[in-house]
Scaffold this motif. Structure first.
Motif, PDB file in Angstrom:
ATOM      1  N   TYR A   1      48.066  70.279  33.603  1.00 26.52           N
ATOM      2  CA  TYR A   1      48.373  71.603  33.074  1.00 26.52           C
ATOM      3  C   TYR A   1      47.933  72.672  34.066  1.00 26.52           C
ATOM      4  O   TYR A   1      47.116  72.428  34.946  1.00 26.52           O
ATOM      5  CB  TYR A   1      47.695  71.829  31.719  1.00 26.52           C
ATOM      6  CG  TYR A   1      46.189  71.861  31.791  1.00 26.52           C
ATOM      7  CD1 TYR A   1      45.508  73.057  31.955  1.00 26.52           C
ATOM      8  CD2 TYR A   1      45.446  70.691  31.717  1.00 26.52           C
ATOM      9  CE1 TYR A   1      44.133  73.090  32.042  1.00 26.52           C
ATOM     10  CE2 TYR A   1      44.066  70.703  31.793  1.00 26.52           C
ATOM     11  CZ  TYR A   1      43.413  71.903  31.956  1.00 26.52           C
ATOM     12  OH  TYR A   1      42.051  71.935  32.052  1.00 26.52           O
ATOM     13  N   THR A   2      48.497  73.844  33.932  1.00 26.48           N
ATOM     14  CA  THR A   2      48.109  75.002  34.733  1.00 26.48           C
ATOM     15  C   THR A   2      48.064  76.227  33.839  1.00 26.48           C
ATOM     16  O   THR A   2      48.842  76.346  32.885  1.00 26.48           O
ATOM     17  CB  THR A   2      49.065  75.222  35.924  1.00 26.48           C
ATOM     18  OG1 THR A   2      48.524  76.208  36.787  1.00 26.48           O
ATOM     19  CG2 THR A   2      50.456  75.628  35.495  1.00 26.48           C
TER      20      THR A   2
ATOM     21  N   ALA B   1      51.034  79.587  30.765  1.00 31.86           N
ATOM     22  CA  ALA B   1      50.512  78.222  30.780  1.00 31.86           C
ATOM     23  C   ALA B   1      51.660  77.232  30.656  1.00 31.86           C
ATOM     24  O   ALA B   1      52.687  77.521  30.042  1.00 31.86           O
ATOM     25  CB  ALA B   1      49.524  78.022  29.644  1.00 31.86           C
TER      26      ALA B   1
ATOM     27  N   TRP C   1      53.571  65.723  31.370  1.00 29.64           N
ATOM     28  CA  TRP C   1      52.884  64.447  31.249  1.00 29.64           C
ATOM     29  C   TRP C   1      53.843  63.297  31.522  1.00 29.64           C
ATOM     30  O   TRP C   1      55.058  63.441  31.437  1.00 29.64           O
ATOM     31  CB  TRP C   1      52.278  64.319  29.856  1.00 29.64           C
ATOM     32  CG  TRP C   1      53.294  64.505  28.778  1.00 29.64           C
ATOM     33  CD1 TRP C   1      54.056  63.560  28.181  1.00 29.64           C
ATOM     34  CD2 TRP C   1      53.701  65.751  28.206  1.00 29.64           C
ATOM     35  NE1 TRP C   1      54.915  64.135  27.275  1.00 29.64           N
ATOM     36  CE2 TRP C   1      54.712  65.467  27.267  1.00 29.64           C
ATOM     37  CE3 TRP C   1      53.309  67.071  28.398  1.00 29.64           C
ATOM     38  CZ2 TRP C   1      55.324  66.461  26.515  1.00 29.64           C
ATOM     39  CZ3 TRP C   1      53.927  68.051  27.646  1.00 29.64           C
ATOM     40  CH2 TRP C   1      54.915  67.751  26.720  1.00 29.64           C
TER      41      TRP C   1
ATOM     42  N   SER D   1      44.289  74.731  37.490  1.00 35.47           N
ATOM     43  CA  SER D   1      45.064  73.537  37.162  1.00 35.47           C
ATOM     44  C   SER D   1      44.144  72.336  37.101  1.00 35.47           C
ATOM     45  O   SER D   1      43.160  72.258  37.835  1.00 35.47           O
ATOM     46  CB  SER D   1      46.145  73.286  38.214  1.00 35.47           C
ATOM     47  OG  SER D   1      47.017  74.381  38.286  1.00 35.47           O
TER      48      SER D   1
ATOM     49  N   GLY E   1      52.346  72.628  30.884  1.00 40.91           N
ATOM     50  CA  GLY E   1      51.817  71.296  31.119  1.00 40.91           C
ATOM     51  C   GLY E   1      52.949  70.283  31.116  1.00 40.91           C
ATOM     52  O   GLY E   1      53.998  70.498  30.513  1.00 40.91           O
TER      53      GLY E   1
ATOM     54  N   ASP F   1      48.261  63.663  31.872  1.00 38.21           N
ATOM     55  CA  ASP F   1      48.661  65.023  31.536  1.00 38.21           C
ATOM     56  C   ASP F   1      48.099  65.990  32.576  1.00 38.21           C
ATOM     57  O   ASP F   1      46.928  65.912  32.923  1.00 38.21           O
ATOM     58  CB  ASP F   1      48.114  65.382  30.153  1.00 38.21           C
ATOM     59  CG  ASP F   1      48.562  66.747  29.664  1.00 38.21           C
ATOM     60  OD1 ASP F   1      49.565  67.263  30.169  1.00 38.21           O
ATOM     61  OD2 ASP F   1      47.896  67.291  28.766  1.00 38.21           O
TER      62      ASP F   1
END
Length: 110
Positions: free
Chosen positions: A51-52, A88, A92, A39, A90, A49
């Motif tokens: 994400y992982t 995946a 923001w 991440s 994400g 933003d």
């Protein structure tokens, strides 16, 4: 409710689950379940933003139906959340004058 291990911008911290199963019979194979995540977070213009990405290094077994998600929390506690099927996700937030430490909370499951 947020998970216990937050991610801050530019931090990298993985979570892994490891299990090893040994059969009583010498003819049966072993398997290993090894799942972790990567991440990170960054700011671009007026957005923050996070994400992982789920990393499956398992052998001897198959996993399907992954779900990944990400919470983002601003310094003034505004939040964003996104969950996606797959490996995946994400989320923001716009900065909107809210400067300081933003925190990302990754999640995933099978």
């Amino acid at each position: 409710m947020f998970p216990a291990n937050p991610r801050r911008c530019t931090s990298i911290l993985g979570l892994s689950i490891t299990a090893l199963c040994v059969s009583a019979s010498p003819l049966m194979a072993q398997w290993s379940m090894e799942i972790s995540d990567y991440s990170d977070g960054y700011a671009t213009g007026e957005l923050v933003d996070f994400y992982t990405v789920v990393i499956d290094s398992s052998w001897g077994c198959t996993h399907t139906s992954y779900v990944a998600g990400m919470y983002v929390v601003s310094p003034s506690y505004r939040t964003a959340y996104r969950q996606d099927p797959g490996m995946a996700a994400g989320a923001w937030l716009s900065i909107d004058g809210d400067y300081g430490d933003y925190t990302g909370y990754p999640e995933w499951g099978l």
